[in-house]
Motif scaffolding. Structure first.
Motif, PDB file in Angstrom:
ATOM      1  N   HIS A   1      -0.618   9.170  -8.790  1.00 16.23           N
ATOM      2  CA  HIS A   1      -0.914   7.756  -8.544  1.00 16.23           C
ATOM      3  C   HIS A   1      -0.601   7.386  -7.091  1.00 16.23           C
ATOM      4  O   HIS A   1      -0.113   6.290  -6.801  1.00 16.23           O
ATOM      5  N   GLY A   2      -0.864   8.333  -6.203  1.00 14.33           N
ATOM      6  CA  GLY A   2      -0.591   8.070  -4.782  1.00 14.33           C
ATOM      7  C   GLY A   2       0.885   7.831  -4.522  1.00 14.33           C
ATOM      8  O   GLY A   2       1.248   7.169  -3.549  1.00 14.33           O
TER       9      GLY A   2
ATOM     10  N   ASP B   1      -6.454  13.805  -6.587  1.00 12.31           N
ATOM     11  CA  ASP B   1      -6.322  12.856  -5.478  1.00 12.31           C
ATOM     12  C   ASP B   1      -4.905  12.900  -4.926  1.00 12.31           C
ATOM     13  O   ASP B   1      -4.033  13.590  -5.451  1.00 12.31           O
ATOM     14  N   GLY B   2      -4.705  12.195  -3.818  1.00 11.25           N
ATOM     15  CA  GLY B   2      -3.392  12.137  -3.193  1.00 11.25           C
ATOM     16  C   GLY B   2      -3.388  12.760  -1.804  1.00 11.25           C
ATOM     17  O   GLY B   2      -3.417  13.993  -1.681  1.00 11.25           O
ATOM     18  N   GLY B   3      -3.415  11.923  -0.781  1.00 14.17           N
ATOM     19  CA  GLY B   3      -3.241  12.410   0.584  1.00 14.17           C
ATOM     20  C   GLY B   3      -4.459  13.066   1.208  1.00 14.17           C
ATOM     21  O   GLY B   3      -4.366  13.617   2.310  1.00 14.17           O
TER      22      GLY B   3
ATOM     23  N   ASP C   1      -5.621   5.698 -16.463  1.00  9.28           N
ATOM     24  CA  ASP C   1      -4.527   6.199 -15.617  1.00  9.28           C
ATOM     25  C   ASP C   1      -3.242   6.130 -16.432  1.00  9.28           C
ATOM     26  O   ASP C   1      -2.486   5.175 -16.324  1.00  9.28           O
TER      27      ASP C   1
ATOM     28  N   PHE D   1       4.354  10.179  -2.230  1.00 13.00           N
ATOM     29  CA  PHE D   1       3.219   9.902  -1.342  1.00 13.00           C
ATOM     30  C   PHE D   1       3.247  10.898  -0.178  1.00 13.00           C
ATOM     31  O   PHE D   1       2.261  11.586   0.120  1.00 13.00           O
TER      32      PHE D   1
ATOM     33  N   LYS E   1      -6.318  10.334 -16.112  1.00 14.07           N
ATOM     34  CA  LYS E   1      -5.799  10.385 -14.736  1.00 14.07           C
ATOM     35  C   LYS E   1      -4.272  10.343 -14.737  1.00 14.07           C
ATOM     36  O   LYS E   1      -3.684   9.493 -15.411  1.00 14.07           O
TER      37      LYS E   1
ATOM     38  N   MET F   1       0.815  -1.212   0.000  1.00 14.22           N
ATOM     39  CA  MET F   1       0.000   0.000   0.000  1.00 14.22           C
ATOM     40  C   MET F   1       0.854   1.270   0.000  1.00 14.22           C
ATOM     41  O   MET F   1       0.332   2.377   0.097  1.00 14.22           O
TER      42      MET F   1
ATOM     43  N   ALA G   1     -11.228   6.521  -5.202  1.00 12.27           N
ATOM     44  CA  ALA G   1     -10.228   6.371  -6.275  1.00 12.27           C
ATOM     45  C   ALA G   1     -10.163   4.912  -6.714  1.00 12.27           C
ATOM     46  O   ALA G   1     -10.452   4.005  -5.925  1.00 12.27           O
ATOM     47  N   PRO G   2      -9.791   4.686  -7.983  1.00 15.89           N
ATOM     48  CA  PRO G   2      -9.636   3.290  -8.428  1.00 15.89           C
ATOM     49  C   PRO G   2      -8.431   2.632  -7.767  1.00 15.89           C
ATOM     50  O   PRO G   2      -7.325   3.164  -7.822  1.00 15.89           O
TER      51      PRO G   2
ATOM     52  N   ARG H   1      -7.403  13.203   3.406  1.00 16.44           N
ATOM     53  CA  ARG H   1      -7.737  12.355   4.544  1.00 16.44           C
ATOM     54  C   ARG H   1      -8.933  12.845   5.355  1.00 16.44           C
ATOM     55  O   ARG H   1      -9.504  12.077   6.125  1.00 16.44           O
TER      56      ARG H   1
ATOM     57  N   SER I   1      -3.036  13.899 -10.360  1.00 17.30           N
ATOM     58  CA  SER I   1      -2.679  12.740  -9.543  1.00 17.30           C
ATOM     59  C   SER I   1      -1.257  12.291  -9.838  1.00 17.30           C
ATOM     60  O   SER I   1      -0.806  12.354 -10.987  1.00 17.30           O
TER      61      SER I   1
ATOM     62  N   VAL J   1     -10.554   9.855  -3.042  1.00 18.45           N
ATOM     63  CA  VAL J   1      -9.805   9.376  -1.877  1.00 18.45           C
ATOM     64  C   VAL J   1      -9.417   7.925  -2.144  1.00 18.45           C
ATOM     65  O   VAL J   1     -10.253   7.124  -2.581  1.00 18.45           O
TER      66      VAL J   1
ATOM     67  N   ASP K   1      -7.498  -1.566 -12.555  1.00 24.82           N
ATOM     68  CA  ASP K   1      -7.161  -2.494 -13.633  1.00 24.82           C
ATOM     69  C   ASP K   1      -5.789  -3.063 -13.310  1.00 24.82           C
ATOM     70  O   ASP K   1      -5.066  -2.526 -12.479  1.00 24.82           O
TER      71      ASP K   1
HETATM   72  C1  LIG Z   1      -2.774  -0.423  -3.744  1.00 23.66           C
HETATM   73  C2  LIG Z   1      -3.095   0.614  -4.760  1.00 23.66           C
HETATM   74  C3  LIG Z   1      -3.585   0.210  -5.995  1.00 23.66           C
HETATM   75  C4  LIG Z   1      -3.919   1.166  -6.960  1.00 23.66           C
HETATM   76  N1  LIG Z   1      -4.441   0.759  -8.156  1.00 23.66           N
HETATM   77  C5  LIG Z   1      -4.814   1.684  -9.058  1.00 23.66           C
HETATM   78  C6  LIG Z   1      -5.435   1.300 -10.285  1.00 23.66           C
HETATM   79  O1  LIG Z   1      -5.663   0.121 -10.563  1.00 23.66           O
HETATM   80  N2  LIG Z   1      -5.800   2.282 -11.149  1.00 23.66           N
HETATM   81  C7  LIG Z   1      -5.580   3.608 -10.882  1.00 23.66           C
HETATM   82  O2  LIG Z   1      -5.925   4.473 -11.690  1.00 23.66           O
HETATM   83  N3  LIG Z   1      -4.987   3.996  -9.727  1.00 23.66           N
HETATM   84  C8  LIG Z   1      -4.615   3.083  -8.819  1.00 23.66           C
HETATM   85  N4  LIG Z   1      -4.069   3.495  -7.638  1.00 23.66           N
HETATM   86  C9  LIG Z   1      -3.906   4.944  -7.364  1.00 23.66           C
HETATM   87  C10 LIG Z   1      -5.184   5.526  -6.741  1.00 23.66           C
HETATM   88  O3  LIG Z   1      -6.228   5.563  -7.650  1.00 23.66           O
HETATM   89  C11 LIG Z   1      -4.988   6.977  -6.267  1.00 23.66           C
HETATM   90  O4  LIG Z   1      -4.446   7.753  -7.304  1.00 23.66           O
HETATM   91  C12 LIG Z   1      -4.137   7.139  -5.015  1.00 23.66           C
HETATM   92  O5  LIG Z   1      -4.257   6.024  -4.162  1.00 23.66           O
HETATM   93  C13 LIG Z   1      -4.571   8.410  -4.283  1.00 23.66           C
HETATM   94  O6  LIG Z   1      -3.798   8.656  -3.182  1.00 23.66           O
HETATM   95  P1  LIG Z   1      -4.239   8.294  -1.666  1.00 23.66           P
HETATM   96  O7  LIG Z   1      -4.236   6.819  -1.577  1.00 23.66           O
HETATM   97  O8  LIG Z   1      -3.159   8.929  -0.875  1.00 23.66           O
HETATM   98  O9  LIG Z   1      -5.597   8.899  -1.399  1.00 23.66           O
HETATM   99  C14 LIG Z   1      -3.730   2.553  -6.668  1.00 23.66           C
HETATM  100  C15 LIG Z   1      -3.250   2.936  -5.421  1.00 23.66           C
HETATM  101  C16 LIG Z   1      -2.950   1.991  -4.454  1.00 23.66           C
HETATM  102  C17 LIG Z   1      -2.479   2.458  -3.102  1.00 23.66           C
END
Ligand SMILES: Cc1cc2nc3c(=O)[nH]c(=O)nc-3n(C[C@H](O)[C@H](O)[C@H](O)COP(=O)(O)O)c2cc1C
Length: 338
Positions: free
Chosen positions: A237-238, A268-270, A172, A43, A213, A34, A84-85, A272, A235, A290, A121
């Motif tokens: 992508h976290g 998105d991102g952080g 994404d 992150f 995204k 995670m 979020a996905p 809470r 984003s 989120v 995905d």
């Molecule tokens: C375990 C995990 C799997 C993820 N899988 C995808 C995904 O399949 N597709 C996608 O667009 N983003 C994916 N993400 C990114 C999230 O959509 C999102 O951008 C990110 O988690 C946002 O930040 P936050 O977790 O701090 O809120 C994934 C993130 C995590 C932590």
């Protein structure tokens, strides 16, 4: 929420510690898992950027019962928040529940809370299959995010998602940097504007919408407008694809100003808390997504967990709007920020 989080901590042992604040410190480098990639600086920057923003308190007004509802991309929502996905329960979260149970919780829980759940995905195929099945069960109310695959896989997945009743499709693009896919030998790559324009044209020919995204700069946001995207998600992508990017709250204002009124801006991102949602709206987002905390709620409490999480977040948003004098979502602007 405490009960749900405690249960999730048990169920996600070795994958997520369900920290008091989900800030990327304890899980640095845990991808798969995670965490954030490498030092997890991207992150951590997401969380720190939001922490660094202060809000102006205002009480001399009559915004006592703020309206948090909004309408975006044809969805009427109780608040400008989406799940979020996130995909890959088995290798990212320990697999204590199945991918099907997970996506049912996300999509069904969001629907019950009056918001929209997104699904992810990846490899193996049960990731997207679970997501599309949950969207189908919920009358098409969910957004699938498809990876920037090379070759036929992209078209095949668009068609499968369409058959599930989706009216909005996402990609994404930043997943081009995903280490998990590279390890599995599945090619994903950046998408040139001409190729994207063709994909979007196809989606539009179905009367559907397209979300891009992984946009972090004003120039790429302008390109998203040019290729016909209906929305972008600011984003990183976290923090899972590239170390040392800025936090999304650092780039959001400039990105949203570059495309104001031309497409819908998600971020998105952080994020809470309800105050974090308010900060992102004030910086120019139309809505937020989120990620990890919703996953934790889904693992720990299934659909009820997700509903409870969204209810808690909405309560916090209402509180933050009252204390900053915002009577509705449209009236949240930069003046909210100190
Ligand atoms: C375990 C995990 C799997 C993820 N899988 C995808 C995904 O399949 N597709 C996608 O667009 N983003 C994916 N993400 C990114 C999230 O959509 C999102 O951008 C990110 O988690 C946002 O930040 P936050 O977790 O701090 O809120 C994934 C993130 C995590 C932590």
């Amino acid at each position: 929420m405490k009960e749900i989080n405690d249960k999730a901590r048990e169920m996600m042992k070795g994958y997520c510690r369900v920290c008091k604040v989900c800030d990327g410190r304890a899980c640095a480098g845990e991808v798969p898992g995670m965490g954030g990639l490498g030092t997890a600086s991207s992150f951590k920057s997401n969380v720190e950027a939001l922490e660094g923003i202060r809000v102006n308190m205002r009480l001399l007004h009559d915004a006592t019962e703020p309206d948090t509802s909004t309408s975006l991309l044809g969805y009427d929502m109780s608040m400008p928040v989406m799940a979020a996905p996130i995909g890959g329960i088995s290798f990212n979260m320990g697999g204590a529940i199945t991918e099907d149970a997970y996506t049912d919780a996300i999509v069904g829980g969001c629907k019950a809370a009056g918001v929209v759940g997104c699904v992810g995905d990846g490899v193996p195929p049960y990731i997207h299959e679970a997501g599309y099945a949950s969207i189908k069960k919920n009358d098409g109310l969910g957004i699938p995010f498809i990876k920037p695959w090379e070759g036929a896989e992209l078209d095949e997945k668009l068609e499968l998602a369409r058959a599930a009743g989706c009216t909005t499709f996402g990609m994404d693009v930043d997943a081009a940097g995903l280490i998990t896919l590279r390890k599995m030998g599945r090619p994903v790559s950046p998408k040139a504007p001409a190729e994207l324009a063709k994909i979007i044209e196809k989606v539009h020919s179905w009367g559907a919408r397209f979300v891009l995204k992984g946009i972090m700069t004003p120039d790429e946001a302008a390109l998203a407008v040019e290729v016909g995207a209906d929305a972008i998600v600011v984003s990183n992508h976290g923090g899972r694809v590239l170390d040392h990017t800025p936090g999304t709250a650092e780039v959001l204002q400039e990105v949203s100003e570059a495309v104001k009124g031309q497409l819908v801006v998600f971020v998105d991102g952080g994020i809470r808390t309800g105050v974090d949602v308010l900060k992102m709206l004030a910086l120019g987002a139309d809505a937020v997504m989120v990620g990890r905390p919703v996953s934790v709620a889904a693992v720990g409490g299934l659909q009820e967990g997700v509903e409870k999480y969204m209810e808690t977040l909405r309560g916090q948003l209402v509180g933050a709007m009252v204390l900053t004098g915002c009577k509705d979502i449209a009236s949240v602007d930069i003046n909210v920020l100190f």
